[in-house]
Design a protein around this motif. Sequence first.
Motif, PDB file in Angstrom:
ATOM      1  N   ARG A   3       0.829  -1.205   0.000  1.00 54.62           N
ATOM      2  CA  ARG A   3       0.000   0.000   0.000  1.00 54.62           C
ATOM      3  C   ARG A   3       0.868   1.262   0.000  1.00 54.62           C
ATOM      4  O   ARG A   3       2.072   1.209   0.249  1.00 54.62           O
ATOM      5  CB  ARG A   3      -0.903   0.014   1.223  1.00 54.62           C
ATOM      6  N   GLU A  38       2.344  -3.846  10.590  1.00 55.64           N
ATOM      7  CA  GLU A  38       1.161  -3.154  10.106  1.00 55.64           C
ATOM      8  C   GLU A  38       0.190  -2.854  11.251  1.00 55.64           C
ATOM      9  O   GLU A  38      -0.504  -1.835  11.228  1.00 55.64           O
ATOM     10  CB  GLU A  38       0.465  -3.983   9.028  1.00 55.64           C
ATOM     11  N   ALA A  42      -0.996   0.941  12.209  1.00 51.58           N
ATOM     12  CA  ALA A  42      -2.400   1.329  12.391  1.00 51.58           C
ATOM     13  C   ALA A  42      -2.605   2.034  13.732  1.00 51.58           C
ATOM     14  O   ALA A  42      -3.328   3.040  13.819  1.00 51.58           O
ATOM     15  CB  ALA A  42      -3.293   0.098  12.289  1.00 51.58           C
ATOM     16  N   CYS A  51      -8.619   9.341  14.840  1.00 48.81           N
ATOM     17  CA  CYS A  51      -9.801   8.700  14.257  1.00 48.81           C
ATOM     18  C   CYS A  51     -10.309   7.622  15.205  1.00 48.81           C
ATOM     19  O   CYS A  51      -9.641   7.236  16.156  1.00 48.81           O
ATOM     20  CB  CYS A  51      -9.475   8.100  12.890  1.00 48.81           C
ATOM     21  N   TRP A  53     -11.557   3.730  16.170  1.00 47.79           N
ATOM     22  CA  TRP A  53     -11.040   2.413  15.810  1.00 47.79           C
ATOM     23  C   TRP A  53     -11.740   1.872  14.566  1.00 47.79           C
ATOM     24  O   TRP A  53     -11.104   1.338  13.668  1.00 47.79           O
ATOM     25  CB  TRP A  53     -11.224   1.432  16.978  1.00 47.79           C
ATOM     26  N   ARG A  54     -13.059   2.047  14.534  1.00 42.72           N
ATOM     27  CA  ARG A  54     -13.826   1.524  13.409  1.00 42.72           C
ATOM     28  C   ARG A  54     -13.584   2.288  12.110  1.00 42.72           C
ATOM     29  O   ARG A  54     -14.008   1.844  11.045  1.00 42.72           O
ATOM     30  CB  ARG A  54     -15.321   1.539  13.743  1.00 42.72           C
ATOM     31  N   MET A  55     -12.933   3.438  12.187  1.00 39.70           N
ATOM     32  CA  MET A  55     -12.700   4.264  11.009  1.00 39.70           C
ATOM     33  C   MET A  55     -11.246   4.200  10.524  1.00 39.70           C
ATOM     34  O   MET A  55     -10.813   5.042   9.738  1.00 39.70           O
ATOM     35  CB  MET A  55     -13.099   5.709  11.295  1.00 39.70           C
ATOM     36  N   PRO A  57      -8.315   3.221   8.156  1.00 38.27           N
ATOM     37  CA  PRO A  57      -8.331   2.936   6.710  1.00 38.27           C
ATOM     38  C   PRO A  57      -8.322   1.437   6.429  1.00 38.27           C
ATOM     39  O   PRO A  57      -7.737   0.640   7.167  1.00 38.27           O
ATOM     40  CB  PRO A  57      -7.050   3.613   6.221  1.00 38.27           C
ATOM     41  N   HIS A  58      -8.944   1.061   5.338  1.00 37.74           N
ATOM     42  CA  HIS A  58      -9.119  -0.356   5.023  1.00 37.74           C
ATOM     43  C   HIS A  58      -7.822  -1.041   4.597  1.00 37.74           C
ATOM     44  O   HIS A  58      -7.780  -2.279   4.532  1.00 37.74           O
ATOM     45  CB  HIS A  58     -10.167  -0.521   3.917  1.00 37.74           C
ATOM     46  N   ASP A  59      -6.771  -0.256   4.308  1.00 34.89           N
ATOM     47  CA  ASP A  59      -5.524  -0.914   3.920  1.00 34.89           C
ATOM     48  C   ASP A  59      -4.689  -1.335   5.125  1.00 34.89           C
ATOM     49  O   ASP A  59      -3.610  -1.909   4.962  1.00 34.89           O
ATOM     50  CB  ASP A  59      -4.697  -0.026   2.974  1.00 34.89           C
ATOM     51  N   LEU A  62      -7.716  -5.504   9.899  1.00 32.44           N
ATOM     52  CA  LEU A  62      -9.049  -5.231  10.409  1.00 32.44           C
ATOM     53  C   LEU A  62      -8.981  -4.576  11.793  1.00 32.44           C
ATOM     54  O   LEU A  62      -8.163  -4.974  12.640  1.00 32.44           O
ATOM     55  CB  LEU A  62      -9.850  -6.528  10.497  1.00 32.44           C
ATOM     56  N   TRP A  63      -9.853  -3.589  12.002  1.00 27.87           N
ATOM     57  CA  TRP A  63      -9.761  -2.815  13.246  1.00 27.87           C
ATOM     58  C   TRP A  63      -9.914  -3.678  14.507  1.00 27.87           C
ATOM     59  O   TRP A  63      -9.243  -3.392  15.521  1.00 27.87           O
ATOM     60  CB  TRP A  63     -10.761  -1.666  13.237  1.00 27.87           C
TER      61      TRP A  63
END
Length: 265
Positions: A3, A38, A42, A51, A53-55, A57-59, A62-63
Amino acid sequence: MTRKSYSTDLSDTEWGILKPVLPAGKPRGRKRTVDLREVLNAIFYLLRTACQWRMLPHDFPLWPTVYHYFNQWRKDGTWAKINEALRSDLRQACGKEAEPSAGVIDSQSVKTTEEGVGERGYDAGKKVKGRKRHVLVDTQGLLLFVLVLQASLQDRDGAKLLFSKVKERFPRLQLVWADGGYAGKLVDWVKQACHWVLEIVKRSDDVKGFAVLPHRWIVERTFGWLNRWRRLSKDYERLPATSEACIYAVMSRIMVKRLARLQAA
């Protein structure tokens, strides 16, 4: 990593410094499949940007996975251990002993949100409703210990609780500087209970306006470093222990960056 990178990502050098101080995987059960680098990227992204936790980024992973590692390391004290290991390495890299002989203590009151539970109060002096971060740093401003309590608690009482937790952890510590809010009976208590000297650095009545006071500016600078990380601009956490873990994580990231710079010099 395929990414695009974020400014908070660990470089190869920084990852090489941080990886040895991370906890090893469990010998039994499922093997770790997630990229721990990674996961840390994050976490640092979240702390820098504030931000949710649920927001994330998708790259990133998983949160729930990222939060699991952060929360597990909060519960078992890993964040504090990482901070301790990196602080010792950085102090030695700067030509100092691994353990400090002097420190500086101060507090910072911050607002909480509706998420906060438990330790909350009103700091009448700062006019802040929320929590107070009691911080002990060394002479370089590196974090020795943090204790998050209700903002209504006086600095002297918060310091006594903090000192009670750390008096056995730093055998070389002999001197702690503090401002006038810590004067009084606490000075004698520190001498008797911890065998340290608590030296009060007072502001002169003759000085008007802003003035840099000896030693006290060190911890104020540390608060300045922390304030650059938006997750710490308020206390967004439900539990004080989570707030403490966030501070340890931020300071660990700051120290990793400095160690990488020293290696490159």
